[in-house]
Enzyme design. Structure first.
Site, PDB file in Angstrom:
ATOM      1  N   ARG A  59      -6.802  -8.283  21.087  1.00 36.73           N
ATOM      2  CA  ARG A  59      -6.000  -9.423  20.660  1.00 36.73           C
ATOM      3  C   ARG A  59      -4.644  -9.393  21.360  1.00 36.73           C
ATOM      4  O   ARG A  59      -4.220  -8.347  21.849  1.00 36.73           O
ATOM      5  CB  ARG A  59      -5.831  -9.378  19.132  1.00 36.73           C
ATOM      6  CG  ARG A  59      -7.153  -9.497  18.394  1.00 36.73           C
ATOM      7  CD  ARG A  59      -7.020  -9.140  16.936  1.00 36.73           C
ATOM      8  NE  ARG A  59      -6.702  -7.724  16.752  1.00 36.73           N
ATOM      9  CZ  ARG A  59      -6.683  -7.119  15.566  1.00 36.73           C
ATOM     10  NH1 ARG A  59      -6.960  -7.800  14.475  1.00 36.73           N
ATOM     11  NH2 ARG A  59      -6.391  -5.849  15.486  1.00 36.73           N
TER      12      ARG A  59
ATOM     13  N   LYS B 265       3.548  -6.529   8.764  1.00 35.20           N
ATOM     14  CA  LYS B 265       2.957  -5.459   9.571  1.00 35.20           C
ATOM     15  C   LYS B 265       1.714  -5.868  10.352  1.00 35.20           C
ATOM     16  O   LYS B 265       1.255  -5.119  11.209  1.00 35.20           O
ATOM     17  CB  LYS B 265       2.594  -4.274   8.668  1.00 35.20           C
ATOM     18  CG  LYS B 265       1.491  -4.582   7.663  1.00 35.20           C
ATOM     19  CD  LYS B 265       1.116  -3.338   6.866  1.00 35.20           C
ATOM     20  CE  LYS B 265      -0.069  -3.639   5.953  1.00 35.20           C
ATOM     21  NZ  LYS B 265      -0.519  -2.433   5.231  1.00 35.20           N
TER      22      LYS B 265
ATOM     23  N   ASN C 228      -1.918   4.578  11.864  1.00 35.40           N
ATOM     24  CA  ASN C 228      -2.647   3.679  10.974  1.00 35.40           C
ATOM     25  C   ASN C 228      -2.974   4.389   9.667  1.00 35.40           C
ATOM     26  O   ASN C 228      -3.333   5.563   9.657  1.00 35.40           O
ATOM     27  CB  ASN C 228      -3.935   3.221  11.653  1.00 35.40           C
ATOM     28  CG  ASN C 228      -3.647   2.404  12.901  1.00 35.40           C
ATOM     29  OD1 ASN C 228      -3.479   1.206  12.844  1.00 35.40           O
ATOM     30  ND2 ASN C 228      -3.565   3.078  14.043  1.00 35.40           N
ATOM     31  N   VAL C 229      -2.878   3.658   8.578  1.00 27.70           N
ATOM     32  CA  VAL C 229      -3.088   4.228   7.254  1.00 27.70           C
ATOM     33  C   VAL C 229      -4.453   3.801   6.732  1.00 27.70           C
ATOM     34  O   VAL C 229      -4.712   2.607   6.550  1.00 27.70           O
ATOM     35  CB  VAL C 229      -1.978   3.799   6.280  1.00 27.70           C
ATOM     36  CG1 VAL C 229      -2.217   4.396   4.906  1.00 27.70           C
ATOM     37  CG2 VAL C 229      -0.618   4.219   6.817  1.00 27.70           C
TER      38      VAL C 229
ATOM     39  N   VAL D 263      -8.368  -1.309   9.086  1.00 32.07           N
ATOM     40  CA  VAL D 263      -9.681  -1.569   9.645  1.00 32.07           C
ATOM     41  C   VAL D 263     -10.822  -1.131   8.714  1.00 32.07           C
ATOM     42  O   VAL D 263     -11.879  -1.762   8.694  1.00 32.07           O
ATOM     43  CB  VAL D 263      -9.802  -0.876  11.029  1.00 32.07           C
ATOM     44  CG1 VAL D 263      -9.845   0.631  10.880  1.00 32.07           C
ATOM     45  CG2 VAL D 263     -11.019  -1.375  11.777  1.00 32.07           C
TER      46      VAL D 263
ATOM     47  N   SER E 225       0.829  -1.216   0.000  1.00 33.89           N
ATOM     48  CA  SER E 225       0.000   0.000   0.000  1.00 33.89           C
ATOM     49  C   SER E 225       0.857   1.257   0.000  1.00 33.89           C
ATOM     50  O   SER E 225       0.675   2.146  -0.841  1.00 33.89           O
ATOM     51  CB  SER E 225      -0.925   0.000   1.227  1.00 33.89           C
ATOM     52  OG  SER E 225      -1.718  -1.152   1.237  1.00 33.89           O
TER      53      SER E 225
ATOM     54  N   THR F 194     -12.632  -4.525  18.468  1.00 33.89           N
ATOM     55  CA  THR F 194     -11.985  -5.303  19.527  1.00 33.89           C
ATOM     56  C   THR F 194     -12.369  -4.831  20.924  1.00 33.89           C
ATOM     57  O   THR F 194     -12.543  -5.638  21.830  1.00 33.89           O
ATOM     58  CB  THR F 194     -10.453  -5.257  19.382  1.00 33.89           C
ATOM     59  OG1 THR F 194     -10.016  -3.897  19.385  1.00 33.89           O
ATOM     60  CG2 THR F 194     -10.019  -5.922  18.083  1.00 33.89           C
TER      61      THR F 194
ATOM     62  N   LYS G   4       3.549   1.966  16.532  1.00 30.79           N
ATOM     63  CA  LYS G   4       3.550   0.759  17.374  1.00 30.79           C
ATOM     64  C   LYS G   4       4.948   0.439  17.900  1.00 30.79           C
ATOM     65  O   LYS G   4       5.101  -0.426  18.771  1.00 30.79           O
ATOM     66  CB  LYS G   4       2.990  -0.420  16.595  1.00 30.79           C
ATOM     67  CG  LYS G   4       1.500  -0.279  16.276  1.00 30.79           C
ATOM     68  CD  LYS G   4       0.998  -1.429  15.432  1.00 30.79           C
ATOM     69  CE  LYS G   4      -0.513  -1.310  15.223  1.00 30.79           C
ATOM     70  NZ  LYS G   4      -0.906  -0.107  14.481  1.00 30.79           N
TER      71      LYS G   4
ATOM     72  N   ALA H   1      10.236  -0.024   2.581  1.00 25.03           N
ATOM     73  CA  ALA H   1       8.858  -0.261   3.019  1.00 25.03           C
ATOM     74  C   ALA H   1       8.556  -1.735   3.200  1.00 25.03           C
ATOM     75  O   ALA H   1       7.441  -2.097   3.595  1.00 25.03           O
ATOM     76  CB  ALA H   1       7.879   0.353   2.009  1.00 25.03           C
TER      77      ALA H   1
END
Length: 631
Positions: A551, A379, A458-459, A466, A304, A483, A421, A375
């Site tokens: 998770r 992930k 987050n992208v 998501v 991506s 979650t 992260k 890249a």
């Protein structure tokens, strides 16, 4: 009655219609010629001297011919008069003025005497008659459309009574292809509220949208406010979303500047519109100067982020672009796309893994890249929790091997794609990316190559993110799985992420960690509810939401910086630099050797080994506290 309905009663053949219009023009020219005399002498034919009438008769054929030629030159037989405006009215006046000037010159040369006031009167009469003929379609459309003859279809409320809103209304009124009709506007400018725009009332402000949607029985809402700040657009979208009506939005101010405002440019509201912050802007000239004429390697180029990097780099005229990826299908699709869009691009698409030392070194030896964007990485957090050794092999040692090759073969800049992260990681993927950052710092300390890392959240829309998952679940009728009800994340779009990476390459001096100011974090539960509403459903009723529980390795919130890191500004106020954390690099190198042995043994002790290297890594195994609870 639309312009289409008016024109359907006219002869269908364009040439016949033009001849009819020319015949009308000839009649108008003749009338204007004699009415000028008639009015000059107080509407009394007996008072007009015979020599004046004879002069007008003698020049009339030349006047008619010259005027028709001028009308042709001004394209007055090719203009769509049903949508005419100020510009077309100006053409009428200019053409009539030029015809009158030629009339004055011609009659003086032929020594034909008429009163001087005749020329002025004749000009104004000609302008008035031609305006009536040409603008009759437009006037009739404006008078009739807002009334009982409106188009069938959806009843539309437009948020924004400015330039964009009026352009959309005009197209809705005149285009046979635009469905539905506008029933009212809203605008936050109090000076516009209560006014009438092209027959349509500006009935209130943004807070009145729910009331007006009921009053006018609105089916759709168009948001035509491309220049409004992102925060205001978000608030308006949320107000519109609560009405339960279908919402469309005009994307951005560049549409207005480029003259691209139209109904076709309206799109469905996307989740990015709800982020509530301005998109990151970068200096594309700086990036162009930096990439232009360079050999650029993108590892993980089919992913991506990697593929978007390749698209933007390809548009900045690199000497050569090398796409390196282990997945052939992604690489092939990108190759075909880039070949089609950039036929002059010197492109190499290579298959291979960054874990293969010989393969990665052979690529550097052959192509000698000036810039590397790294890249390539595993992930997905839950998958890496189940395969921690693979995360270490690919992320940590893939980065290490690629970085060593860059150092060996004289690469000028090496940009690592990292993640939030990596800060106080609770999962193996985040810990592996923290070690990648440490590798970059270590390599930068001993190499002539400038090594930097780029950290973001987050992208939106990336593979495995998501939003695509939520959309798929909504299409299947639910449930949408979240979650935890309190989980929050920072979000950015793919173009923003890539802009940051490219800008980091320009700013890099070596050893930095670049961080994007992503505004306020977003609650995932709100994200799910908004996406359900934007899809035309009611959350909890039409589409249920269930909580599956955190998770293993997943945090309720992400951080962009560790406590030890400070922030420095860059020329781009939304891009910051985190101060690198000091560590014993010699000891780290020895720890990497040990980690390599453990990872290649596929040992269960891998997490403990990672913990020794990354003290902030928190090994957690969480139970599903909210297993299958419903919202």
């Amino acid at each position: 009655m639309s312009s289409y309905r008016i024109e359907k009663y006219l002869p269908a053949n364009r040439r016949i219609r033009m001849l009819v219009l020319m015949a009308v023009d000839v009649s108008v020219i003749c009338m204007a010629s004699f009415l000028g005399l008639f009015i000059r002498f107080d509407l009394n034919m007996e008072r007009i001297p015979a020599e004046y009438i004879r002069a007008v008769w003698m020049y009339l054929p030349l006047y008619v011919l010259a005027t028709i030629v001028i009308f042709f030159l001004f394209r007055m037989y090719a203009t769509m008069w049903s949508v005419a405006g100020i510009r077309e009215t100006g053409h009428i006046v200019t053409a009539c003025g030029l015809a009158s000037l030629l009339q004055i010159a011609g009659m003086l040369m032929m020594e034909l005497k008429v009163p001087r006031s005749y020329y002025v009167l004749s000009f104004f009469i000609l302008c008035a008659f031609e305006g009536m003929v040409r603008l009759s379609y437009r006037i009739l459309t404006s008078v009739t459309l807002p009334g009982k003859h409106q188009k069938e279809g959806s009843r539309i409320l437009i948020a924004g009574a400015g330039t964009s809103g009026s352009v959309i209304l005009k197209e809705m009124l005149t285009s046979p292809y635009a469905q539905g009709h506008v029933v009212c506007f809203v605008d936050d400018d109090k000076n516009k509220v209560g006014k009438i725009l092209n027959g349509i009332p500006v009935a209130g402000k943004r807070e009145d949208i729910p009331r007006l949607a009921e009053k006018y029985k609105v089916d759709e809402i168009y948001i035509a406010m491309p220049s409004a700040p992102a925060k205001d657009r978000k608030e308006i979208i949320e107000i519109c979303r609560e009405t339960g009506r279908k919402v469309k939005i005009l994307p951005g101010i560049y549409q207005l500047l480029n003259g691209e405002v139209s109904v076709s440019r309206l799109r469905e509201v996307e989740i990015e519109d709800l982020l509530g912050r301005e998109p990151v802007q970068v200096n594309m000239d700086e990036i162009l100067d930096y990439v232009n004429g360079k050999v650029v390697l993108v590892t993980g180029g089919g992913g991506s982020i990697g593929s978007e990097l390749c698209r933007q780099i390809a548009g900045h005229h690199p000497r050569q672009l090398i796409v390196f990826d282990v997945y052939e299908n992604n690489a092939y699709d990108l190759q075909q796309e880039l070949k089609g869009k950039f036929p002059e691009l010197h492109l190499a698409v290579l298959i291979g893994s960054v874990r293969n030392t010989h393969r990665i070194e052979s690529v550097f030896a052959q192509y000698r890249p000036d810039i590397v964007y790294h890249a390539a990485a595993h992930k997905h957090v839950p998958l890496m929790e189940d395969s921690p050794n693979e995360a270490i092999k690919n992320n940590v040692f893939g980065t290490y091997k690629t970085a060593k090759a860059a150092d060996k073969y004289g690469t000028k800049r090496f940009v690592l794609i990292s993640t939030d992260k990596a800060v106080n990681p609770t999962n193996i993927m985040g810990a592996s990316k923290r070690m990648c950052e440490m590798v970059i710092q270590m390599m930068n300390a001993k190499s002539k190559t400038d090594f930097v890392a780029v950290r973001f959240g987050n992208v939106l829309g990336s593979n495995g993110s998501v939003i695509p998952l939520f959309k798929k679940q909504i299409e299947q009728g639910g449930p949408v799985t979240v979650t935890h009800p309190d989980i929050i994340r920072y979000f950015m779009t793919i173009p923003e992420a890539v802009s940051l990476v490219l800008q980091a390459g320009v700013y890099a001096k070596g050893g930095e960690i670049f961080v994007l100011d992503m505004g306020e974090p977003v609650k995932i539960l709100d994200l799910a509810k908004n996406l359900i509403r934007l899809s035309g459903y009611k959350p909890g009723e039409d589409i249920p939401i269930t909580f599956s529980g955190l998770r293993p390795g997943e945090k309720l919130y992400e951080e962009l910086l560790m406590e030890e890191e400070g922030l420095q500004d860059t020329p781009n106020k939304l891009i910051h630099i985190g101060k690198p954390i000091e560590f014993d690099m010699d000891e780290f190198r020895k720890q990497l050797d040990k980690l390599y042995e453990v990872a290649n043994l596929d040992s269960e002790a891998i997490r403990e080994e990672v913990k020794r290297i990354v003290p902030t890594y928190q090994i957690k195994r969480l139970r599903n506290q909210f297993n299958e609870k419903r919202c």
